[in-house]
Write a protein that holds these residues in place. Structure first.
Motif, PDB file in Angstrom:
ATOM      1  N   PHE A  80      -0.843  44.088  34.711  1.00  4.88           N
ATOM      2  CA  PHE A  80       0.351  43.746  33.651  1.00  4.88           C
ATOM      3  C   PHE A  80       1.317  44.666  33.458  1.00  4.88           C
ATOM      4  O   PHE A  80       2.075  44.522  32.595  1.00  4.88           O
ATOM      5  N   ILE A  93     -11.601  31.323  31.492  1.00  8.93           N
ATOM      6  CA  ILE A  93     -10.335  30.860  31.337  1.00  8.93           C
ATOM      7  C   ILE A  93     -10.542  29.642  30.025  1.00  8.93           C
ATOM      8  O   ILE A  93      -9.803  29.588  29.041  1.00  8.93           O
ATOM      9  N   LEU A 147       4.116  42.323  34.367  1.00  8.42           N
ATOM     10  CA  LEU A 147       4.012  41.387  33.375  1.00  8.42           C
ATOM     11  C   LEU A 147       3.982  41.392  32.004  1.00  8.42           C
ATOM     12  O   LEU A 147       4.852  40.654  31.306  1.00  8.42           O
ATOM     13  N   GLN A 177      -0.268  33.892  39.435  1.00  8.21           N
ATOM     14  CA  GLN A 177       0.549  34.859  40.043  1.00  8.21           C
ATOM     15  C   GLN A 177       0.132  35.041  41.413  1.00  8.21           C
ATOM     16  O   GLN A 177      -1.018  34.578  41.731  1.00  8.21           O
ATOM     17  N   LEU A 194       2.229  31.022  31.821  1.00 10.66           N
ATOM     18  CA  LEU A 194       2.752  31.974  32.777  1.00 10.66           C
ATOM     19  C   LEU A 194       2.156  31.217  34.240  1.00 10.66           C
ATOM     20  O   LEU A 194       3.110  31.407  35.050  1.00 10.66           O
ATOM     21  N   ASP A 247      -6.273  32.576  25.321  1.00  9.48           N
ATOM     22  CA  ASP A 247      -5.591  32.417  26.487  1.00  9.48           C
ATOM     23  C   ASP A 247      -4.933  33.811  26.913  1.00  9.48           C
ATOM     24  O   ASP A 247      -3.815  33.975  27.464  1.00  9.48           O
ATOM     25  N   CYS A 248      -5.790  34.986  27.091  1.00  8.52           N
ATOM     26  CA  CYS A 248      -5.597  36.142  27.423  1.00  8.52           C
ATOM     27  C   CYS A 248      -6.315  36.431  28.961  1.00  8.52           C
ATOM     28  O   CYS A 248      -6.004  37.438  29.505  1.00  8.52           O
ATOM     29  N   TYR A 294      -5.550  35.967  32.717  1.00  8.02           N
ATOM     30  CA  TYR A 294      -4.630  35.535  33.789  1.00  8.02           C
ATOM     31  C   TYR A 294      -5.094  35.479  35.077  1.00  8.02           C
ATOM     32  O   TYR A 294      -6.055  36.386  35.474  1.00  8.02           O
ATOM     33  N   GLU A 295      -4.466  34.445  35.859  1.00  6.71           N
ATOM     34  CA  GLU A 295      -5.146  34.383  37.285  1.00  6.71           C
ATOM     35  C   GLU A 295      -3.987  35.334  38.581  1.00  6.71           C
ATOM     36  O   GLU A 295      -2.649  34.858  38.443  1.00  6.71           O
ATOM     37  N   GLN A 313      -5.803  40.464  29.949  1.00 14.78           N
ATOM     38  CA  GLN A 313      -4.658  41.217  29.235  1.00 14.78           C
ATOM     39  C   GLN A 313      -5.392  41.886  28.199  1.00 14.78           C
ATOM     40  O   GLN A 313      -5.541  41.542  27.170  1.00 14.78           O
ATOM     41  N   ALA A 339      -1.803  32.954  29.082  1.00 17.38           N
ATOM     42  CA  ALA A 339      -1.771  32.871  30.648  1.00 17.38           C
ATOM     43  C   ALA A 339      -1.284  31.354  30.870  1.00 17.38           C
ATOM     44  O   ALA A 339      -0.973  31.023  32.042  1.00 17.38           O
ATOM     45  N   LEU A 363      -9.348  37.282  38.706  1.00 15.77           N
ATOM     46  CA  LEU A 363      -8.638  37.103  37.387  1.00 15.77           C
ATOM     47  C   LEU A 363      -8.526  38.216  36.557  1.00 15.77           C
ATOM     48  O   LEU A 363      -9.397  39.119  36.734  1.00 15.77           O
TER      49      LEU A 363
END
Length: 108
Positions: free
Chosen positions: A76, A18, A79, A91, A88, A24-25, A27-28, A36, A85, A33
């Motif tokens: 996704f 990350i 989402l 999650q 956001l 910043d693609c 995501y947690e 996207q 990320a 992880l």
């Protein structure tokens, strides 16, 4: 094409990737992880910093972990493409495949 996070990340979530991702693609989810696929620019910065070698170029995902390519995309479905990320945040769910993976013990 995109990069894919596979099985070694489950229940680890080191997050070094990350910090390296310039767009910043990553995501947690709850247990791992996810990258996207529409936001990934294929720069590869995430791959060498992963301490458990969980990140692969889409064409290079080992056969036993091929399902993780679809799992990264499935995360996704609801989402969509949030466009970052960090804003956001984490999650509290995972792709359906991850529910079938038994808890992993990692040496930190």
């Amino acid at each position: 094409m995109t990069y894919v996070i596979a099985f070694p990340c489950v229940d680890l979530k080191d997050k070094a990737c990350i910090e390296e991702c310039p767009v910043d693609c990553i995501y947690e989810g709850d247990r791992m992880l996810y990258i996207q696929p529409d936001e990934c620019v294929d720069c590869g910065a995430c791959e060498p910093v992963c301490p458990v070698e969980a990140i692969f170029y889409e064409d290079d995902v080992p056969g036993e972990w091929k399902d993780y390519t679809a799992a990264n995309a499935e995360f996704f479905v609801d989402l969509g493409s949030p466009g970052g990320a960090a804003k956001l945040g984490a999650q509290d769910f995972d792709a359906p495949l991850i529910a079938t993976v038994p808890p992993q013990e990692h040496d930190h």
